[in-house]
Scaffold this motif. Structure first.
Motif, mmCIF file in Angstrom:
data_model
loop_
_atom_site.group_PDB
_atom_site.id
_atom_site.type_symbol
_atom_site.label_atom_id
_atom_site.label_comp_id
_atom_site.label_asym_id
_atom_site.label_seq_id
_atom_site.Cartn_x
_atom_site.Cartn_y
_atom_site.Cartn_z
ATOM 1 N N ASN A 1 29.911 0.091 2.722
ATOM 2 C CA ASN A 1 30.938 -0.853 2.260
ATOM 3 C C ASN A 1 30.327 -2.150 1.730
ATOM 4 N N ILE A 2 29.318 -2.664 2.444
ATOM 5 C CA ILE A 2 28.689 -3.917 2.004
ATOM 6 C C ILE A 2 28.006 -3.719 0.649
ATOM 7 N N ILE A 3 27.246 -2.645 0.522
ATOM 8 C CA ILE A 3 26.500 -2.433 -0.725
ATOM 9 C C ILE A 3 27.459 -2.224 -1.901
ATOM 10 N N ASN A 4 28.570 -1.515 -1.643
ATOM 11 C CA ASN A 4 29.533 -1.341 -2.732
ATOM 12 C C ASN A 4 30.250 -2.646 -3.064
ATOM 13 N N TYR A 5 30.363 -3.513 -2.063
ATOM 14 C CA TYR A 5 30.915 -4.849 -2.347
ATOM 15 C C TYR A 5 29.945 -5.635 -3.235
ATOM 16 N N LEU A 6 28.653 -5.546 -2.922
ATOM 17 C CA LEU A 6 27.637 -6.228 -3.748
ATOM 18 C C LEU A 6 27.698 -5.704 -5.188
ATOM 19 N N HIS A 7 27.849 -4.374 -5.302
ATOM 20 C CA HIS A 7 27.932 -3.754 -6.638
ATOM 21 C C HIS A 7 29.155 -4.296 -7.397
ATOM 22 N N LYS A 8 30.297 -4.322 -6.693
ATOM 23 C CA LYS A 8 31.553 -4.701 -7.351
ATOM 24 C C LYS A 8 31.560 -6.184 -7.729
ATOM 25 N N GLU A 9 31.119 -7.044 -6.796
ATOM 26 C CA GLU A 9 31.243 -8.482 -7.022
ATOM 27 C C GLU A 9 30.062 -9.064 -7.793
ATOM 28 N N PHE A 10 28.871 -8.564 -7.519
ATOM 29 C CA PHE A 10 27.676 -9.238 -8.033
ATOM 30 C C PHE A 10 26.887 -8.388 -9.024
ATOM 31 N N LYS A 11 27.391 -7.190 -9.347
ATOM 32 C CA LYS A 11 26.806 -6.327 -10.381
ATOM 33 C C LYS A 11 25.400 -5.842 -10.057
ATOM 34 N N SER A 12 24.980 -5.984 -8.804
ATOM 35 C CA SER A 12 23.713 -5.371 -8.409
ATOM 36 C C SER A 12 23.862 -4.887 -6.965
ATOM 37 N N PRO A 13 23.575 -3.613 -6.684
ATOM 38 C CA PRO A 13 23.046 -2.600 -7.601
ATOM 39 C C PRO A 13 24.048 -2.230 -8.700
ATOM 40 N N LYS A 14 23.499 -1.706 -9.780
ATOM 41 C CA LYS A 14 24.358 -1.418 -10.934
ATOM 42 C C LYS A 14 25.277 -0.230 -10.685
ATOM 43 N N GLN A 15 24.822 0.718 -9.825
ATOM 44 C CA GLN A 15 25.644 1.891 -9.506
ATOM 45 C C GLN A 15 26.157 1.813 -8.072
ATOM 46 N N ARG A 16 27.352 2.356 -7.850
ATOM 47 C CA ARG A 16 27.890 2.449 -6.489
ATOM 48 C C ARG A 16 27.002 3.356 -5.635
ATOM 49 N N VAL A 17 27.128 3.227 -4.325
ATOM 50 C CA VAL A 17 26.428 4.161 -3.443
ATOM 51 C C VAL A 17 27.471 4.989 -2.699
ATOM 52 N N SER A 18 27.075 6.179 -2.270
ATOM 53 C CA SER A 18 28.001 7.009 -1.489
ATOM 54 C C SER A 18 27.580 6.973 -0.024
ATOM 55 N N PHE A 19 28.531 7.312 0.837
ATOM 56 C CA PHE A 19 28.247 7.334 2.267
ATOM 57 C C PHE A 19 27.115 8.323 2.578
ATOM 58 N N GLY A 20 27.158 9.477 1.914
ATOM 59 C CA GLY A 20 26.126 10.496 2.124
ATOM 60 C C GLY A 20 24.733 9.986 1.772
ATOM 61 N N GLU A 21 24.699 9.274 0.645
ATOM 62 C CA GLU A 21 23.436 8.696 0.173
ATOM 63 C C GLU A 21 22.859 7.715 1.206
ATOM 64 N N ILE A 22 23.739 6.856 1.755
ATOM 65 C CA ILE A 22 23.294 5.859 2.737
ATOM 66 C C ILE A 22 22.836 6.534 4.023
ATOM 67 N N ARG A 23 23.575 7.576 4.424
ATOM 68 C CA ARG A 23 23.193 8.307 5.640
ATOM 69 C C ARG A 23 21.796 8.906 5.478
ATOM 70 N N GLU A 24 21.555 9.487 4.319
ATOM 71 C CA GLU A 24 20.257 10.074 4.003
ATOM 72 C C GLU A 24 19.167 8.988 4.006
ATOM 73 N N GLN A 25 19.510 7.849 3.377
ATOM 74 C CA GLN A 25 18.562 6.727 3.289
ATOM 75 C C GLN A 25 18.149 6.238 4.678
ATOM 76 N N MET A 26 19.121 6.130 5.574
ATOM 77 C CA MET A 26 18.834 5.596 6.908
ATOM 78 C C MET A 26 17.933 6.526 7.711
ATOM 79 N N ARG A 27 17.937 7.805 7.353
ATOM 80 C CA ARG A 27 17.054 8.752 8.066
ATOM 81 C C ARG A 27 15.600 8.563 7.645
ATOM 82 N N ASN A 28 15.408 8.010 6.445
ATOM 83 C CA ASN A 28 14.047 7.913 5.905
ATOM 84 C C ASN A 28 13.598 6.480 5.667
ATOM 85 N N CYS A 29 14.061 5.577 6.502
ATOM 86 C CA CYS A 29 13.683 4.176 6.305
ATOM 87 C C CYS A 29 12.165 4.016 6.419
ATOM 88 N N PRO A 30 11.576 3.183 5.555
ATOM 89 C CA PRO A 30 10.122 2.983 5.606
ATOM 90 C C PRO A 30 9.719 2.264 6.903
#
Lengths: 215, 133
Positions: free
Chosen positions: B104-133
Motif C-alpha cells: 500500500n505504501i509503495i503504491n501510494y508513492l507511485h500514485k502521489e510522487f510518480k516514483s516508482p513509475k510502475q505499481r507493485v503487486s502484493f505477490g511481487e512484494i511478498r516475493e521481494q521480502m523473501r529475498n531481501c539482501p
C-alpha cells in the motif's frame, strides 16, 4: 447630500480599517509578571516587570559563542530540536526555512535552534546540518552546549518542553514550538512549528514586532 | 409504489455504505504514509532540503524498485545519492509493517510522487521480502 456624506464616511472607515491595522496591532507580552515598586521623590511608583530570557552562552555551527549580545536589539525565533530526530523535526525545520527565507537579509532578525542532544550534535554535526540546509550562520544559529542549561532554557525560560525520554523515537521528547522573542528578550508569541497556518501567523507577527520596535 | 421506492432507497444506501468501505481501503496507503513516512519526508514528499531526500520523482526509488520493500522495513544507513544530491541521514526501519502495508505504501508513492513509475503487486512484494539482501 446626506447619502454622499454617508458613502464618503463609510469609504473612509473602510480604507482606514484596512490600512491602519498592521501598525495598530500589538503583540501580547507572555509569561509571568511582577509589579516593582520604586520610590520616586518620596512617592511610590509601580512598574511592571515582565518575564525575560536570561543571559545565555552556547556555541553555534561556526564555533562562535552566541550570547544575549548576539541578539541584542534584534527580534528572534527560538526552537528546540536535534539533528537525528526521526519525529517532528524535519517538519519544524521545513517551516523554519520559511521564516529564514523571508527574513534572511534582515539584520534585525535572528533564528536560534537549540539542540537538545548536544552530545551528538557537536559543532561539526551542526555545521554539516546547516550547510545541507544551505543557510548562513549570521542569521540562523544552530546551538549546542551544556545539555542541562539547554533543557533549563527550554523549560524554565521559553516555557516549552524538552527532555530525555527513552520511550519515544530518537530518545528525546520535545514540543515543536517556535518562540518569538523581542529586542528586550521578552516572549511575544508561541507557535506550533509543525503547523503551516500557525507559522503564517508567526511571519505576520514578526512584521508587527519589527514595526513596533521601529517606533 | 412506496415499497419499491423504499427498496431503491435501501439499495442506494447500501451502495453508499459499501463505497465508503472501499474508499477507506483505498486510503490505507495514505494513512500509512502519514503515520510512518510523512514526519520526515513530509506530506508533499519533498523531504527537507539537503537533509531528508525527496520522494517526488526520485531516481533512487526507481533504481531500487526491486528492494524498496526491504529498505522500508529494514531502514537505510550510510550515504545515498538521490537526484544527484548526497544524503547521509539514516532512515529507521519499520519492522512492524506487513507485506500488505508495504504494498500500500509503495503504491501510494507511485500514485502521489510518480516514483516508482510502475505499481507493485502484493505477490511481487511478498516475493521481494523473501529475498531481501
Amino acid at each position: 447630500m446626506k447619502n454622499t456624506l454617508l458613502a464618503v464616511g463609510l469609504g473612509l472607515a473602510l480604507v482606514t480599517a484596512c490600512t491602519s491595522s498592521p501598525e495598530e496591532k500589538k503583540l501580547p507580552i507572555l509569561g509571568p509578571r511582577e509589579p516593582k515598586v520604586t520610590m520616586v521623590d518620596g512617592k511610590p511608583q509601580v512598574d511592571t516587570v515582565y518575564h525575560t530570557i536570561p543571559d545565555f552562552a552556547f556555541l553555534d555551527q561556526d564555533s562562535t559563542l552566541v550570547t544575549q549580545q548576539t541578539v541584542a536589539n534584534k527580534i528572534y525565533v527560538a526552537d528546540f530540536f536535534f539533528t537525528s530526530c526521526p519525529s517532528i523535526c524535519p517538519k519544524m525545520k521545513s517551516q523554519m526555512l520559511r521564516v529564514y527565507e523571508k527574513f534572511k537579509d534582515n539584520p534585525r532578525v535572528a533564528l536560534l535552534s537549540h539542540s537538545i542532544d548536544p552530545a551528538h550534535d557537536t559543532v561539526a554535526v551542526l555545521r554539516d546540518y546547516a550547510d545541507r540546509l544551505g543557510v548562513k550562520s549570521s542569521t540562523w544559529h544552530f546551538l549546542t552546549g551544556n545539555r542541562d542549561s539547554i533543557f533549563d532554557m527550554a523549560q524554565k525560560h521559553y516555557y516549552t518542553s524538552a527532555m530525555e525520554d527513552k520511550t519515544v523515537a530518537g530518545g528525546y521528547a520535545h514540543s515543536g514550538s517556535f518562540l518569538l522573542v523581542d529586542g528586550q528578550r521578552r516572549l511575544r508569541g508561541h507557535y506550533d512549528g509543525t503547523n503551516a497556518q500557525d507559522v503564517d501567523k508567526l511571519l505576520q507577527d514578526m512584521d508587527v514586532l519589527l514595526a513596533e520596535k521601529g517606533k | 409504489m412506496s415499497v419499491s421506492r423504499l427498496i431503491v432507497a435501501a439499495v442506494l444506501f447500501l451502495a453508499f455504505a459499501m463505497a465508503s468501505c472501499f474508499t477507506e481501503r483505498g486510503d490505507e496507503g495514505e494513512l500509512l504514509y502519514g503515520r510512518h513516512c510523512a514526519s520526515c519526508h513530509l506530506e508533499n514528499g519533498e523531504g527537507l532540503r539537503g537533509v531528508i531526500p525527496p520522494l517526488v520523482n526520485s531516481d533512487y526509488v526507481e533504481k531500487n524498485r526491486d528492494i524498496l520493500a526491504c529498505l522500508l522495513r529494514k531502514g537505510i544507513s550510510g550515504t545515498i545519492t538521490v537526484n544527484g544530491k548526497q544524503y547521509n541521514q539514516a532512515m529507521p526501519g519499520n519492522q512492524q509493517l506487513t507485506e500488505a502495508d508495504l504494498t500500500n505504501i509503495i503504491n501510494y508513492l507511485h500514485k502521489e510522487f510518480k516514483s516508482p513509475k510502475q505499481r507493485v503487486s502484493f505477490g511481487e512484494i511478498r516475493e521481494q521480502m523473501r529475498n531481501c539482501p
